[in-house]
Scaffold this motif. Structure first.
Motif, short mmCIF file in Angstrom:
data_model
loop_
_atom_site.label_atom_id
_atom_site.label_comp_id
_atom_site.label_asym_id
_atom_site.label_seq_id
_atom_site.Cartn_x
_atom_site.Cartn_y
_atom_site.Cartn_z
N VAL A 65 -28.80 -7.39 66.94
CA VAL A 65 -27.67 -7.01 65.76
C VAL A 65 -28.21 -8.04 64.79
N ARG A 66 -29.47 -8.62 64.51
CA ARG A 66 -29.77 -9.39 63.42
C ARG A 66 -30.92 -8.74 62.52
N MET A 67 -30.64 -9.10 61.29
CA MET A 67 -31.44 -8.51 60.16
C MET A 67 -33.06 -9.23 60.35
N ASP A 68 -33.10 -10.32 60.74
CA ASP A 68 -34.40 -10.99 60.98
C ASP A 68 -34.96 -10.57 62.43
N CYS A 69 -34.42 -9.39 62.87
CA CYS A 69 -34.79 -9.18 64.10
C CYS A 69 -34.85 -7.60 64.11
N PHE A 106 -44.53 -25.76 56.37
CA PHE A 106 -44.68 -24.65 57.62
C PHE A 106 -43.23 -24.03 57.61
N ALA A 107 -43.17 -22.85 58.09
CA ALA A 107 -41.59 -22.24 58.21
C ALA A 107 -41.49 -22.19 60.00
N ASP A 108 -40.46 -22.38 60.34
CA ASP A 108 -40.30 -22.09 61.85
C ASP A 108 -39.32 -20.84 61.76
N SER A 109 -39.84 -19.50 62.10
CA SER A 109 -38.97 -18.36 61.60
C SER A 109 -39.44 -17.50 62.77
N ASN A 110 -38.31 -16.62 62.76
CA ASN A 110 -38.73 -15.33 63.84
C ASN A 110 -40.00 -14.63 63.45
N ALA A 111 -40.60 -14.17 64.24
CA ALA A 111 -41.80 -13.21 63.94
C ALA A 111 -42.12 -12.24 64.97
N TYR A 147 -38.45 -1.03 57.96
CA TYR A 147 -39.84 -0.67 58.41
C TYR A 147 -39.69 0.75 58.98
N GLY A 148 -38.46 1.17 59.33
CA GLY A 148 -38.09 2.53 60.01
C GLY A 148 -38.63 2.66 61.26
N ARG A 191 -48.02 -9.93 60.45
CA ARG A 191 -47.62 -10.35 59.16
C ARG A 191 -46.42 -9.38 58.78
N ASP A 192 -45.20 -10.15 58.30
CA ASP A 192 -44.31 -9.44 57.74
C ASP A 192 -44.15 -8.87 56.35
N ASP A 193 -45.14 -7.83 56.24
CA ASP A 193 -45.66 -7.14 54.75
C ASP A 193 -44.59 -6.75 53.82
N LYS A 194 -43.30 -6.55 54.45
CA LYS A 194 -42.38 -6.36 53.63
C LYS A 194 -41.15 -7.49 53.34
N ARG A 195 -41.57 -8.51 54.00
CA ARG A 195 -40.88 -9.79 54.10
C ARG A 195 -39.43 -9.73 54.24
N VAL A 196 -39.05 -9.22 55.71
CA VAL A 196 -37.85 -8.80 56.06
C VAL A 196 -37.32 -10.20 56.60
N ILE A 197 -38.12 -10.94 57.43
CA ILE A 197 -37.78 -12.12 58.04
C ILE A 197 -37.89 -13.41 56.94
N PRO A 198 -36.71 -13.92 56.79
CA PRO A 198 -36.86 -15.17 55.89
C PRO A 198 -37.68 -16.18 56.40
N PRO A 199 -38.15 -17.14 55.49
CA PRO A 199 -38.93 -18.08 55.95
C PRO A 199 -37.79 -19.22 56.58
N GLY A 200 -38.03 -19.95 57.55
CA GLY A 200 -37.18 -21.03 58.08
C GLY A 200 -37.96 -22.49 57.76
N ASN A 201 -38.06 -22.75 56.75
CA ASN A 201 -38.76 -23.94 56.39
C ASN A 201 -37.84 -25.16 57.08
N VAL A 202 -38.39 -26.43 57.59
CA VAL A 202 -37.57 -27.41 58.05
C VAL A 202 -37.12 -28.36 56.70
#
Length: 188
Positions: free
Chosen positions: A58-62, A17-22, A70-71, A116-127
């Motif tokens: 100010v975050r790329m994963d946000c 599992f990944a604990d990422s922003n979504a 995504y524009g 779903r982050d279809d452009k994979r902008v938010i990196p996975p945050g696997n533990v």
């Protein structure tokens, strides 16, 4: 792994599992607006309020990643404390909120939807389980295999359910962990 090893730390394989922003919403909102993917917000975002932690701005994963990749442009970005990211959805103060994928509130029966982050902008945050080399040496050669076996079943739905039991069900994390390990036959 190499950088940690230079510090005397051993890193094991990441969890499934990944604990990422979504980006999430109420399930009813996602259904009404026809949202499954973040790209589905195109043409709709200007009418929607997005909530997120103050640094989300100010975050790329946000917010920055949503705007640049995504524009998307939102009617408003509403900064909220992390502990209020579901409350703003529940009380209608925001249409969307930046959530964490392993949140207890996202267990399959709770009424929230992750886009779903279809452009994979938010990196996975696997533990990743890490330990000092001295602890690993004392634990013995089976430690890595044991860690891999125990975390092998920790998929996103499983960790959400375990977090639900602890966070919302108010069970002790130790009890939840023991139940998980018992259910897999690792302990009695």
């Amino acid at each position: 792994k190499a950088d940690l090893a230079r510090e005397g730390i051993v890193a094991f394989a990441p969890t499934p599992f990944a604990d990422s922003n979504a980006v999430g919403s109420l399930a009813s909102t996602a259904h009404t607006l026809g949202l499954r993917d973040i790209a589905d917000l195109t043409g709709k975002s200007r009418k929607l309020v997005l909530a997120g932690s103050p640094e989300c701005r100010v975050r790329m994963d946000c917010l920055v990643g949503l705007e640049q990749s995504y524009g998307l442009r939102f009617k408003q970005f509403k900064p909220v404390a992390i502990g209020r990211r579901y409350a703003v959805l529940d009380n209608g103060d925001a249409t969307l909120s930046i959530l964490f994928t392993s949140d207890a509130q996202l267990a399959s029966f709770t009424g929230y939807t992750i886009l779903r982050d279809d452009k994979r902008v938010i990196p996975p945050g696997n533990v990743i389980f890490i330990a000092s080399k001295s602890v690993v040496d004392r634990a013995g050669p089976d430690l890595g295999a044991t860690i891999a076996k125990v975390q092998g079943n920790l998929t996103l739905p499983v960790i959400q359910e375990l977090n639900y039991r602890a966070d919302i069900g108010k069970q002790s994390p130790a009890v939840v962990a023991h139940q998980y390990l018992t259910s897999l036959g690792y302990v009695q």
